[in-house]
Design an enzyme around this catalytic site. Structure first.
Site, PDB file in Angstrom:
ATOM      1  N   LYS A 141       0.910  -1.474  -0.289  1.00 61.59           N
ATOM      2  CA  LYS A 141       0.014   0.029   0.037  1.00 61.59           C
ATOM      3  C   LYS A 141       0.819   1.332   0.193  1.00 61.59           C
ATOM      4  CE  LYS A 141      -0.569   1.779   3.612  1.00 61.59           C
ATOM      5  NZ  LYS A 141      -0.292   3.098   4.216  1.00 61.59           N
ATOM      6  N   ASP A 200      -6.411   0.792   7.924  1.00 64.82           N
ATOM      7  CA  ASP A 200      -6.072   0.974   6.725  1.00 64.82           C
ATOM      8  C   ASP A 200      -6.441  -0.586   6.026  1.00 64.82           C
ATOM      9  OD1 ASP A 200      -4.638   2.971   6.586  1.00 64.82           O
ATOM     10  OD2 ASP A 200      -2.489   2.344   6.715  1.00 64.82           O
TER      11      ASP A 200
END
EC number: 2.7.1.148
Length: 281
Positions: A13, A140
């Site tokens: 990410k 997240d």
């Protein structure tokens, strides 16, 4: 079950921009961010078993817990509880991404576990349902479930898909100085100043006009990040910046050859750093 074995990837990410707006009473921070994902990451495999277990190997696997404190096992338990699953699963994590590095390794692995076990246990949950479970695991993790270009608001869990014509397939270089950096410590060191909202519009342009509000705090705790950012200068990147709470930094390139040239030069100059190149997907 759909078969005896299956595999998934916990995609790396990247926060192309990260605006921190305020501290909240619940201990989280209101942020505005643009998530993007590289085409490489940790590997997660599963085979049939009587119980849910986890083994970890790979360059960055040493010392990671293999008990209920690991996000992969927490994700498996949350999915099983939400869907009434009693089956087992022997999970094996190949830890290829640095730990505590701002590129969502643990969150991406948890999301990979949700996707993988959703198939392996033949649950058939859609992405919305998996995101709801993911939200109980960390801020997240919901973004990592879909692993696509998205804008995140709130603590990062309020997601909106973005048209990524200006990003998809762009070459990316990730560089980490080999030093872990705890997210909580970086947020605690943030100066508390609201420097304004993240722009709307195409994600690359919005990111280029934006910033990472945690960068100064991270550099104060880990000066090597400043060295990494300096090393990324001069290679013609369309954008270079720290990702998340650090210590990994990234650079985007129009040409794969430029990313590979930068990768080779930085790896030669700093052989102890972790350096990886690929594309955004």
């Amino acid at each position: 079950m759909t078969g005896d074995t299956a595999a998934e990837t916990g995609w790396a990410k990247i926060n192309l921009a990260l605006h921190v707006r305020r501290r909240r009473a619940d201990g989280y921070h209101d942020i505005e961010t643009i998530f993007a994902f590289a085409d490489f990451g940790d590997g997660l495999a599963v085979r049939a078993a009587d119980d849910v277990t986890l083994t970890i190997a790979g360059r960055f696997g040493a010392g990671l817990p293999v008990d209920g404190g690991n996000l992969v096992l927490r994700a498996a338990a949350a999915l099983a509880e939400a869907c009434g699953i009693k089956a087992g699963a022997a999970l094996a994590l190949d830890k290829r991404l640095p730990v505590a590095s701002g590129i969502g390794g643990g969150s991406a692995d948890a999301a990979a576990a949700l996707r993988l076990l959703n198939r392996f246990w033949n649950i058939g949950a859609d992405e919305t349902a998996l995101r709801a479970i993911a939200a109980t695991l960390g801020a997240d993790v919901p973004a990592c479930v879909g692993s696509r270009t998205q804008r995140g608001d709130g603590a990062g869990e309020r997601l909106r898909a973005l048209a990524d014509d200006d990003l998809r397939g762009k070459s990316v270089l990730l560089v980490n100085p080999g030093l872990p950096l705890a997210t909580g410590a970086v947020f605690a060191a943030w100066d508390g100043i609201d420097r304004g909202p993240l722009a709307e519009g195409p994600p690359l342009a919005a990111a280029q006009a934006g910033r990472n509000d945690l960068e100064a705090a991270a550099v104060s705790l880990c000066p090597a990040i400043g060295t990494v950012l300096g090393a990324l200068d001069g290679f013609g990147a369309s954008l270079s910046r720290m990702s998340g709470s650090g210590a990994t930094c990234f650079a985007l390139f129009d040409l794969p050859s430029d990313a590979q040239a930068a990768r080779a030069a930085i790896a030669a100059a700093y052989p102890d750093w972790w350096v990886a190149a690929g594309r955004l997907h």
